[in-house]
Design a protein around this motif. Structure first.
Motif, PDB file in Angstrom:
ATOM      1  N   MET A   1      -4.327  26.186 -12.790  1.00  0.00           N
ATOM      2  CA  MET A   1      -3.296  25.536 -11.980  1.00  0.00           C
ATOM      3  C   MET A   1      -3.432  25.953 -10.540  1.00  0.00           C
ATOM      4  O   MET A   1      -3.479  25.155  -9.620  1.00  0.00           O
ATOM      5  N   ASN A   2      -3.576  27.270 -10.378  1.00  0.00           N
ATOM      6  CA  ASN A   2      -3.688  27.807  -9.028  1.00  0.00           C
ATOM      7  C   ASN A   2      -4.861  27.203  -8.272  1.00  0.00           C
ATOM      8  O   ASN A   2      -4.756  26.882  -7.100  1.00  0.00           O
ATOM      9  N   LYS A   3      -5.959  27.028  -9.017  1.00  0.00           N
ATOM     10  CA  LYS A   3      -7.166  26.535  -8.374  1.00  0.00           C
ATOM     11  C   LYS A   3      -6.954  25.102  -7.872  1.00  0.00           C
ATOM     12  O   LYS A   3      -7.319  24.748  -6.746  1.00  0.00           O
ATOM     13  N   ASN A   4      -6.303  24.271  -8.735  1.00  0.00           N
ATOM     14  CA  ASN A   4      -6.024  22.893  -8.343  1.00  0.00           C
ATOM     15  C   ASN A   4      -5.139  22.828  -7.108  1.00  0.00           C
ATOM     16  O   ASN A   4      -5.405  22.090  -6.169  1.00  0.00           O
ATOM     17  N   GLN A   5      -4.101  23.648  -7.151  1.00  0.00           N
ATOM     18  CA  GLN A   5      -3.175  23.665  -6.029  1.00  0.00           C
ATOM     19  C   GLN A   5      -3.923  24.065  -4.755  1.00  0.00           C
ATOM     20  O   GLN A   5      -3.730  23.494  -3.698  1.00  0.00           O
ATOM     21  N   GLY A   6      -4.821  25.066  -4.914  1.00  0.00           N
ATOM     22  CA  GLY A   6      -5.587  25.542  -3.767  1.00  0.00           C
ATOM     23  C   GLY A   6      -6.416  24.436  -3.139  1.00  0.00           C
ATOM     24  O   GLY A   6      -6.368  24.238  -1.929  1.00  0.00           O
ATOM     25  N   SER A   7      -7.115  23.664  -3.981  1.00  0.00           N
ATOM     26  CA  SER A   7      -7.979  22.646  -3.405  1.00  0.00           C
ATOM     27  C   SER A   7      -7.166  21.498  -2.816  1.00  0.00           C
ATOM     28  O   SER A   7      -7.575  20.879  -1.838  1.00  0.00           O
ATOM     29  N   LEU A   8      -5.971  21.260  -3.396  1.00  0.00           N
ATOM     30  CA  LEU A   8      -5.101  20.229  -2.821  1.00  0.00           C
ATOM     31  C   LEU A   8      -4.646  20.658  -1.423  1.00  0.00           C
ATOM     32  O   LEU A   8      -4.737  19.883  -0.467  1.00  0.00           O
ATOM     33  N   LEU A   9      -4.208  21.896  -1.331  1.00  0.00           N
ATOM     34  CA  LEU A   9      -3.782  22.422  -0.024  1.00  0.00           C
ATOM     35  C   LEU A   9      -4.929  22.355   0.981  1.00  0.00           C
ATOM     36  O   LEU A   9      -4.754  21.932   2.126  1.00  0.00           O
ATOM     37  N   THR A  10      -6.118  22.771   0.502  1.00  0.00           N
ATOM     38  CA  THR A  10      -7.278  22.729   1.391  1.00  0.00           C
ATOM     39  C   THR A  10      -7.503  21.320   1.917  1.00  0.00           C
ATOM     40  O   THR A  10      -7.757  21.116   3.100  1.00  0.00           O
ATOM     41  N   SER A  11      -7.358  20.324   1.018  1.00  0.00           N
ATOM     42  CA  SER A  11      -7.546  18.941   1.458  1.00  0.00           C
ATOM     43  C   SER A  11      -6.508  18.545   2.496  1.00  0.00           C
ATOM     44  O   SER A  11      -6.824  17.923   3.512  1.00  0.00           O
ATOM     45  N   ILE A  12      -5.250  18.923   2.242  1.00  0.00           N
ATOM     46  CA  ILE A  12      -4.189  18.563   3.185  1.00  0.00           C
ATOM     47  C   ILE A  12      -4.445  19.204   4.545  1.00  0.00           C
ATOM     48  O   ILE A  12      -4.419  18.538   5.581  1.00  0.00           O
ATOM     49  N   TYR A  13      -4.769  20.494   4.533  1.00  0.00           N
ATOM     50  CA  TYR A  13      -5.050  21.170   5.800  1.00  0.00           C
ATOM     51  C   TYR A  13      -6.242  20.541   6.500  1.00  0.00           C
ATOM     52  O   TYR A  13      -6.253  20.380   7.710  1.00  0.00           O
ATOM     53  N   THR A  14      -7.267  20.170   5.701  1.00  0.00           N
ATOM     54  CA  THR A  14      -8.450  19.560   6.301  1.00  0.00           C
ATOM     55  C   THR A  14      -8.086  18.257   7.007  1.00  0.00           C
ATOM     56  O   THR A  14      -8.541  17.997   8.120  1.00  0.00           O
ATOM     57  N   ILE A  15      -7.227  17.464   6.342  1.00  0.00           N
ATOM     58  CA  ILE A  15      -6.852  16.180   6.945  1.00  0.00           C
ATOM     59  C   ILE A  15      -6.083  16.401   8.245  1.00  0.00           C
ATOM     60  O   ILE A  15      -6.361  15.753   9.260  1.00  0.00           O
TER      61      ILE A  15
ATOM     62  N   ARG B 131      -8.990  28.091   4.574  1.00  0.00           N
ATOM     63  CA  ARG B 131     -10.237  27.533   4.088  1.00  0.00           C
ATOM     64  C   ARG B 131     -10.126  26.014   4.158  1.00  0.00           C
ATOM     65  O   ARG B 131      -9.310  25.408   3.471  1.00  0.00           O
ATOM     66  N   ILE B 132     -10.857  25.397   5.067  1.00  0.00           N
ATOM     67  CA  ILE B 132     -10.844  23.933   5.149  1.00  0.00           C
ATOM     68  C   ILE B 132     -12.276  23.431   5.186  1.00  0.00           C
ATOM     69  O   ILE B 132     -13.190  24.178   5.532  1.00  0.00           O
ATOM     70  N   TYR B 133     -12.429  22.163   4.828  1.00  0.00           N
ATOM     71  CA  TYR B 133     -13.777  21.594   4.804  1.00  0.00           C
ATOM     72  C   TYR B 133     -14.264  21.321   6.226  1.00  0.00           C
ATOM     73  O   TYR B 133     -13.501  20.908   7.091  1.00  0.00           O
ATOM     74  N   GLY B 134     -15.543  21.542   6.453  1.00  0.00           N
ATOM     75  CA  GLY B 134     -16.148  21.202   7.739  1.00  0.00           C
ATOM     76  C   GLY B 134     -15.571  21.978   8.905  1.00  0.00           C
ATOM     77  O   GLY B 134     -15.459  21.453  10.011  1.00  0.00           O
ATOM     78  N   ARG B 135     -15.188  23.224   8.664  1.00  0.00           N
ATOM     79  CA  ARG B 135     -14.520  23.985   9.717  1.00  0.00           C
ATOM     80  C   ARG B 135     -15.400  24.200  10.944  1.00  0.00           C
ATOM     81  O   ARG B 135     -14.979  23.986  12.070  1.00  0.00           O
ATOM     82  N   GLY B 136     -16.643  24.619  10.690  1.00  0.00           N
ATOM     83  CA  GLY B 136     -17.544  24.901  11.807  1.00  0.00           C
ATOM     84  C   GLY B 136     -17.746  23.675  12.688  1.00  0.00           C
ATOM     85  O   GLY B 136     -17.691  23.759  13.914  1.00  0.00           O
ATOM     86  N   PHE B 137     -17.928  22.533  12.046  1.00  0.00           N
ATOM     87  CA  PHE B 137     -18.166  21.301  12.793  1.00  0.00           C
ATOM     88  C   PHE B 137     -16.945  20.912  13.627  1.00  0.00           C
ATOM     89  O   PHE B 137     -17.044  20.602  14.817  1.00  0.00           O
ATOM     90  N   MET B 138     -15.774  20.962  12.993  1.00  0.00           N
ATOM     91  CA  MET B 138     -14.553  20.586  13.723  1.00  0.00           C
ATOM     92  C   MET B 138     -14.260  21.574  14.847  1.00  0.00           C
ATOM     93  O   MET B 138     -13.792  21.202  15.911  1.00  0.00           O
ATOM     94  N   ARG B 139     -14.565  22.841  14.582  1.00  0.00           N
ATOM     95  CA  ARG B 139     -14.355  23.848  15.612  1.00  0.00           C
ATOM     96  C   ARG B 139     -15.226  23.533  16.835  1.00  0.00           C
ATOM     97  O   ARG B 139     -14.774  23.603  17.965  1.00  0.00           O
ATOM     98  N   SER B 140     -16.471  23.152  16.588  1.00  0.00           N
ATOM     99  CA  SER B 140     -17.358  22.804  17.694  1.00  0.00           C
ATOM    100  C   SER B 140     -16.821  21.621  18.490  1.00  0.00           C
ATOM    101  O   SER B 140     -16.864  21.610  19.720  1.00  0.00           O
ATOM    102  N   LEU B 141     -16.310  20.612  17.783  1.00  0.00           N
ATOM    103  CA  LEU B 141     -15.752  19.456  18.485  1.00  0.00           C
ATOM    104  C   LEU B 141     -14.525  19.861  19.300  1.00  0.00           C
ATOM    105  O   LEU B 141     -14.327  19.410  20.428  1.00  0.00           O
ATOM    106  N   MET B 142     -13.701  20.734  18.692  1.00  0.00           N
ATOM    107  CA  MET B 142     -12.454  21.141  19.341  1.00  0.00           C
ATOM    108  C   MET B 142     -12.687  21.845  20.675  1.00  0.00           C
ATOM    109  O   MET B 142     -11.916  21.700  21.613  1.00  0.00           O
ATOM    110  N   ILE B 143     -13.751  22.673  20.731  1.00  0.00           N
ATOM    111  CA  ILE B 143     -13.895  23.488  21.937  1.00  0.00           C
ATOM    112  C   ILE B 143     -14.636  22.764  23.062  1.00  0.00           C
ATOM    113  O   ILE B 143     -14.755  23.286  24.162  1.00  0.00           O
ATOM    114  N   LEU B 144     -15.110  21.548  22.808  1.00  0.00           N
ATOM    115  CA  LEU B 144     -15.851  20.832  23.856  1.00  0.00           C
ATOM    116  C   LEU B 144     -15.097  20.708  25.179  1.00  0.00           C
ATOM    117  O   LEU B 144     -15.688  20.893  26.243  1.00  0.00           O
ATOM    118  N   PRO B 145     -13.769  20.415  25.165  1.00  0.00           N
ATOM    119  CA  PRO B 145     -13.091  20.212  26.443  1.00  0.00           C
ATOM    120  C   PRO B 145     -13.170  21.404  27.394  1.00  0.00           C
ATOM    121  O   PRO B 145     -13.145  21.229  28.604  1.00  0.00           O
TER     122      PRO B 145
END
Lengths: 281, 317
Positions: A1-15, B131-145
């Motif tokens: 459960m924790n793992k699923n929640q983690g990846s969901l949060l990661t997706s939200i933060y990524t967006i 922990r987010i996807y593509g962090r390094g790439f987005m970070r590079s874009l962010m600091i361009l200004p």
């Protein structure tokens, strides 16, 4: 459960992060997109201006702008001033960075000398600009690249002093001592041991200094007339017929592209450099 | 430990010190002197000289009687006169409505932009520290200004804030033509360029916080808010203070954006102190006013920097 929640949060933060990144990137993108449009379309394209989808891209503006000697003169002057100022700042500033890292000064103490170097970046240049104008006229170096180089070197030197000072501090002193036991002089130990080991930091400091010299407009607008650099060239895109967006876009891009590339190259050192050595990053 | 020769020590340090000293302190003193004077620039005719008229090959032209044709040329010289006027310029600056407005605008500009940059920078640092996807790439874009040429950025935003057909025209906001909105447009540019810098510094600081410290805190409380206010923010505090200091000093110089984006307008709504000083000095030739005006600003910035001085001094031990 924790793992699923983690990846969901990661997706939200990524967006969220992606959205904000896009907003920050948009102005640069828009300018780039503008530079590829035919003049009429700089006013009519809607959306986010993606080439081939929102409009048909053309390199016409670029070839047109780059065919004029003004562009070449501006590029040449800007690069020349920035390169020579950076080189001068390194030649003069590097030994000082070394001195502040390795030697002990009693009066004034090292940290006060360092802070004094930094203070120039804090003080408003407006206070020094009238004297420069008067003095440069008296000395006959008003509106010359030479005069501009002297000014730029002065104001970028703190960067090399504080950035490389930190690197020298991190180097083990034993290496220099060993070289001197082997018969090297002080200067030899500095040039043959300390400097080669600090090349990455020196390169990063150079990139930052180059960018600041390249980006400066305040001193350029006071001390230069016919000998124009890129900012003055950009301003030339505004004429009596109004602002020509397509030319402005090209000229802005010409000015900005090089710093942007340097920014990516110097990424690791930006924090240390722009906080003037206070945060190591 | 090597015993360093004293002469070597000075040989290393002095060139840079002398260079910077002569080129910053000397102009500052000269500027201080100018602020107590009325500077008059006059073109004086010092004499008349007769010189031969040359043809296009560079040979002197002759009249029909064989004598050399000459023309009279006035010899001009730019003379600068300095009249000591005491505090007159300072009084004028302080009582000048235009200067007051510029000071007020610069002050508000600095407060608002730096405040937004710090808050937004903290938020972004928090986001990118996850922990987010593509962090390094987005970070590079962010600091361009950060490195983009400020003067060019002004023009870039001129096209973006263009009210008739710009990409933000749908908002219907008079970004540049309304004297209430224009100051915010300039702040927007500053925020766009320097939030990435705050973000980058805070992110570096956040990543420097040891993980076990946070883990220990999570044992005490589950509330992320509490961990932030009682553990993370206190640890970041010295760095936040430093960034505030750097940003305030830097944004108080405000000149480039205005020179390209609004030219101080509409009216004088976005005229900063630097911009006003520049115009007074080089458009109206009032060096005394400009020097006095910039010195007042210098004093304010100095006082502000001094407030942080002890803390700053510790950083460079």
């Amino acid at each position: 459960m924790n793992k699923n929640q983690g990846s969901l949060l990661t997706s939200i933060y990524t967006i969220i992060a992606l959205g904000i990144t896009m907003i920050f990137f948009f102005p640069l993108w828009w300018s780039f997109s503008n530079s590829l449009r035919i003049p009429k379309e700089t006013f009519t394209v809607t959306g986010v201006g993606i080439p081939f989808i929102n409009f048909t891209p053309t390199l016409g503006n670029w070839t047109h702008q780059l065919s004029f000697p003004e562009a070449h003169i501006a590029l040449y002057n800007s690069s020349f001033i920035a390169v020579i100022s950076t080189a001068l700042a390194i030649v003069v500033g590097l030994p000082a960075a070394y001195a502040l890292a390795r030697f002990r000064f009693r009066f004034p103490p090292n940290k006060d000398i360092t802070i004094w170097f930094i203070s120039q970046r804090v003080l408003p240049p407006a206070a020094a600009v009238v004297p420069f104008f008067v003095l440069w006229n008296m000395l006959g170096i008003y509106d010359t690249k030479f005069g501009m180089i002297i000014v730029q070197t002065t104001f970028i030197m703190p960067f090399v002093v504080v950035i490389v000072r930190q690197t020298f501090l991190d180097l083990p002193i034993e290496l220099e001592e060993a070289a001197m036991v082997d018969g090297a002089t002080h200067i030899g130990a500095f040039l043959k041991v300390a400097v080669p080991l600090s090349v990455p930091a020196i390169a990063a400091a150079s990139l930052i200094m180059f960018t600041f010299a390249w980006n400066d407009y305040f001193f350029v607008s006071v001390l230069m007339m016919k000998n124009f650099t890129l900012p003055i060239y950009i301003a030339g895109g505004v004429d009596s017929r109004g602002v020509q967006f397509w030319f402005i876009a090209v000229r802005t891009m010409i000015a900005v592209i090089l710093p942007l590339i340097l920014c990516l190259l110097a990424q690791r050192y930006i924090v240390r450099g722009l906080t003037l050595g206070a945060v190591k990053g | 430990m090597i015993r360093w020769d004293k002469r070597i020590k000075l040989l290393f340090l002095l060139p840079a010190v002398i260079w910077v000293l002569t080129l910053t302190i000397a102009p500052l003193f000269f500027s201080l002197y100018l602020s107590f004077t009325d500077v008059k620039r006059e073109v004086v005719i010092t004499g008349v000289e007769e010189i031969p008229v040359l043809d296009k090959d560079g040979n002197p032209k002759t009249r029909s009687d064989g004598s050399i044709r000459t023309k009279k040329v006035k010899q001009k010289e730019l003379q600068i006169k300095y009249d000591w006027v005491g505090f007159k310029k300072y009084k004028r600056v302080v009582n000048d409505q235009e200067y007051q407005d510029a000071a007020k605008f610069t002050f508000i500009y600095v407060i608002i932009s730096v405040f937004v940059e710090i808050i937004l920078g903290l938020f972004l640092a928090f986001l990118f520290n996850r922990r987010i996807y593509g962090r390094g790439f987005m970070r590079s874009l962010m600091i361009l200004p950060i490195f983009a040429t400020p003067f060019a950025i002004g023009f870039m935003f001129f096209t973006i804030l263009f009210e008739i057909s710009g990409p933000l025209a749908w908002m219907g906001i008079p970004f540049l033509s309304n004297h209430n909105w224009a100051p915010f447009s300039v702040m927007l540019v500053d925020i766009w360029q320097w939030t990435p810098f705050c973000f980058l510094v805070f992110l570096a600081a956040l990543q420097g916080i040891p993980d076990d410290l946070i883990e220990a805190a999570t044992l005490d409380t589950k509330s992320a808010y509490k961990i932030w206010t009682s553990v993370i923010l206190p640890l970041l505090q010295p760095i936040i203070v430093l960034v505030i200091l750097l940003r305030v000093a830097e944004s108080a110089k405000l000149y480039d954006y205005i020179a390209s984006l609004t030219k101080g307008g509409p009216g004088t709504a976005t005229q900063s102190v630097s911009f006003l000083v520049f115009n007074k000095a080089f458009k109206m030739n009032d060096f005394g006013y400009a020097s006095a005006g910039s010195f007042l600003m210098l004093i304010v910035v100095m006082v502000f920097v001094m407030l942080f001085f002890t803390r700053l001094r510790k950083t460079y031990e």
